[in-house]
Enzyme design. Structure first.
Site, short mmCIF file in Angstrom:
data_model
loop_
_atom_site.label_atom_id
_atom_site.label_comp_id
_atom_site.label_asym_id
_atom_site.label_seq_id
_atom_site.Cartn_x
_atom_site.Cartn_y
_atom_site.Cartn_z
N ASP A 49 13.49 0.27 3.17
CA ASP A 49 14.47 1.04 2.64
C ASP A 49 15.14 0.50 1.35
O ASP A 49 16.10 -0.26 1.41
CB ASP A 49 15.59 1.08 3.73
CG ASP A 49 16.42 2.22 3.28
OD1 ASP A 49 16.36 3.06 2.50
OD2 ASP A 49 17.62 2.40 4.00
N GLU B 264 21.33 5.16 -4.16
CA GLU B 264 21.12 6.16 -2.88
C GLU B 264 21.81 5.70 -1.68
O GLU B 264 22.51 6.62 -1.14
CB GLU B 264 19.73 6.42 -2.55
CG GLU B 264 19.49 7.40 -1.35
CD GLU B 264 19.43 7.00 -0.05
OE1 GLU B 264 19.45 8.07 0.80
OE2 GLU B 264 19.82 5.93 0.11
#
Lengths: 457, 457
Positions: free
Chosen positions: A291, A325
């Site tokens: 991630d 993000e």
């Protein structure tokens, strides 16, 4: 050109030829990804040389420079940085926490949630009230909550095949738990880590105080799933036990950072843009290999593969590595704002932000005509065991993109192991399988190739 | 019973009802597997308490007793051991090996291949000739091979999506390399590990001397992929370098062991038998969590799930944990011999022996009518992302089974990571994901349920 003479026969022949071309192209894409892509070594560098890349950190800046340099080495038509102001939240010292019972003091693994305020320097010690939902706070009311630490302990549901569904059904505890508990006089919150497995890793992630006045902010931390099980058990034995924890995290002024962008100009429609993307920032507890280092290097690999295969795209293929993000989504919003200002026309965007595991297919946001078009390509993907094409949410960073007509896609890898690593100290390069990562890159490149060839409806 | 009155409408209604029953049953199977199965804790025990289970070893015997005990605790109608004589090959001391160049002596990771003879106690030192196929031995001939160590270094092809295909295309080097090289006067063989990844684990596996006279047997070992790359590089620099290795493995007389069998008697056709199976033996370098502890506990879980769901099968459902798949296949052959002697009628057999990874579907050995039947169930499997139903080889242990009519199935999990662990010291419990393992068990149980309900054609 001779074929034109054959009239009706031509259609079949050229369709046959075209189909076979696509089959061959996908075969070349997968073969090149599995034998001759830098995808895996890029991720090795990004994880092990650059390291954690939390927005506003030195690591994030190193990530920007590293990926820009690698894109430049691909010989693209254009590589540039796009400025974006991002929040800078810093964890500070590693957190400590104890369950304190009459006779015992048991250390448990916790970590501050991203965006949380610190505890006082001496920490917080208070009684704990265990709840399983935001709604339960209302039922309990201030009488039962005031002055206590609220412990959110609703586990992720184990019986959904799509683990992201379980994640989304539990996320409110982490995201809004602190703000809601503060309204009832809680002095802190501890949230069960969003992890399907029982282990000792606390999982961080963004929390938001929403519209709460700053003076009412309370510290919020995540506790490992094993820690949550233990705390719950101990509370059953002694509801009056206390919990101690200390964290020194801090939010600073916004700082300048960048989206990293590179593109191959379209040979037929240079003004039509197709985006392939992941996010460059990560949480700070690990190097963010899944991630979303994986999504970044897979996106870079799409352009690398086209270059290696000498494929000249009709449309402009643009890789975008978004910043922020995780705790703000500023990169995605900035990209859309710039795109609007420049009157850009995006016809397609794909995002990989669900881990570098074996790809299964795509979720799609598009109209029925384009969905039917994708469905017609299913046989092309079958040899690669890509079978999942569903309408649904695609990704946080491409979400803001609003061209008049745009097809959005989210890569959907196998999700069973994702939350073992997500936002935790074990989201590291050793959890990446080279082939699985490469297959994801090839799968994205294949969909981009097909939309580039056939356009959107 | 009222429905009988509606004639034509009935068919639709009852089909609809039946479909919905099947949907519900699969939902219950998957939910129970993910929330309430002993599958994962059984494997924990089998891996971490029992440990390695090479045929003829103490570990194998402990595995027999442990699984028999666990099956008995399920309250099945019958649990028993089936005698089978198995080979007993013992590795002895850990192997050592060096690449010896003019100035350097580099240690490399090797392991004896299963069934190999030992080197002399002082080891073997000789020049090395690198080859890439059995055929190349003929081209080189005795002049180039005699007195040397043959180094088989053909890597697994990285570009097959199904990694078992790559495995099967490389296996001859390991299985027949020593016997073939001996015919040209080689004094030993070193085989590149059957692993797609570059790492430091040597992978064992069976080798066979075929019809070679015993006096001509030569020692055979596997070298890690990193070791193979290094040896190959060093040979290019100095074709006259030597290789030293030492191993003390030994083949003893056959010993008595067991297949472990348990069954739920069929309520309608007790004489029709459906087998769910894995193999209990493992190689000796690790605990064989993927190969094939996973297949054993998944097979046990099929019966556990039926018990927990109070499902009364029409046919007899029999779990078989075969002994000696790895170096002899004696368990599978013995099971078939006993079955023939007892005039048993097997209508179905499924085997899980491809690792405990996320299931994708099944390979099937059956006629077209039964294959079409399976295909009609595809929509039932879709919610669980089970999409792969292909005709093809199913498994080594159910291969010998020859009832007049039988449908055979092999569970097909994701294969990308399998050969990272296969037959090596890292085939351990930490490489197992609980959910992936459980999904495999549920997928097997679902296929067994459907064939139990609708029979074979």
């Amino acid at each position: 050109m001779k074929k034109v003479l054959f009239g009706g026969l031509l259609l079949l022949t050229s369709l046959g030829f075209s189909q076979s071309n696509d089959e061959q192209m996908l075969q070349s894409i997968y073969k090149t990804a599995l034998t001759n892509s830098q995808c895996y070594s890029w991720l090795d560098d990004l994880s092990n040389k650059v390291g954690q890349r939390l927005s506003g950190s030195e690591g994030a800046q190193k990530g920007v420079l590293y990926t820009k340099q690698q894109l430049e080495a691909l010989g693209l038509d254009r590589v540039f940085l796009q400025e974006v102001m991002v929040p800078k939240w810093v964890r500070g010292d590693m957190e400590t926490a104890y369950i304190i019972d009459a006779k015992t003091k048991i250390k448990v693994p916790i970590c501050a949630l991203g965006g949380s305020i610190a505890t006082p320097k001496s920490g917080i010690t208070a009684e704990v009230i265990e709840v399983h939902s935001l709604k339960e706070l209302e039922t309990l009311g201030e009488a039962n909550i005031k002055g206590k630490i609220v412990f959110f302990n609703r586990p992720m549901e184990p019986d959904n095949i799509d683990t992201f569904l379980s994640y989304s059904r539990c996320g409110d505890q982490r995201y809004a738990g602190a703000a809601e508990a503060a309204k009832f006089g809680a002095i802190a919150t501890i949230v069960r880590s969003l992890n399907l497995r029982l282990d000792d890793f606390p999982h961080t992630g963004a929390t938001s105080y929403g519209s709460l006045p700053k003076s009412q902010y309370i510290p919020a931390a995540a506790i490992s799933t094993n820690g949550a099980e233990l705390l719950s058990k101990k509370l059953k034995e002694n509801p009056k036990l206390t919990f101690f924890f200390k964290q020194s995290c801090q939010l600073f002024e916004d700082v300048l950072s960048y989206n990293v962008i590179g593109e191959i100009k379209g040979s037929v429609h240079p003004e039509k843009i197709m985006v392939v993307s992941g996010h460059l920032d990560s949480w700070d507890l690990a190097d963010g290999s899944h991630d979303d280092g994986a999504g970044c290097v897979q996106s870079m690999a799409v352009l690398e593969l086209f270059k290696k295969l000498n494929y000249q795209p009709k449309n402009t293929i643009r890789v975008v590595l978004y910043m922020n993000e995780e705790n703000g989504g500023r990169g995605g919003k900035q990209y859309e704002a710039e795109s609007k200002r420049n009157n850009e026309n995006h016809i397609f965007a794909v995002e990989s932000d669900a881990g570098g595991f074996t790809p299964r297919g795509f979720s799609l946001e598009c109209d029925d005509a384009n969905f039917a078009k994708v469905k017609s390509w299913v046989p092309l993907f079958e040899p690669y065991l890509i079978h999942l094409f569903v309408k649904g949410y695609t990704g946080a960073d491409i979400h803001p993109l609003t061209s008049e007509k745009i097809v959005k896609a989210g890569l959907r890898p196998d999700s069973q192991r994702y939350f073992d690593h997500h936002h935790a100290a074990n989201d590291t390069f050793d959890a990446i399988n080279k082939r699985e990562l490469e297959l994801g890159a090839a799968t994205m490149a294949s969909l981009v190739y097909l939309f580039d060839q056939y356009g959107i409806d």
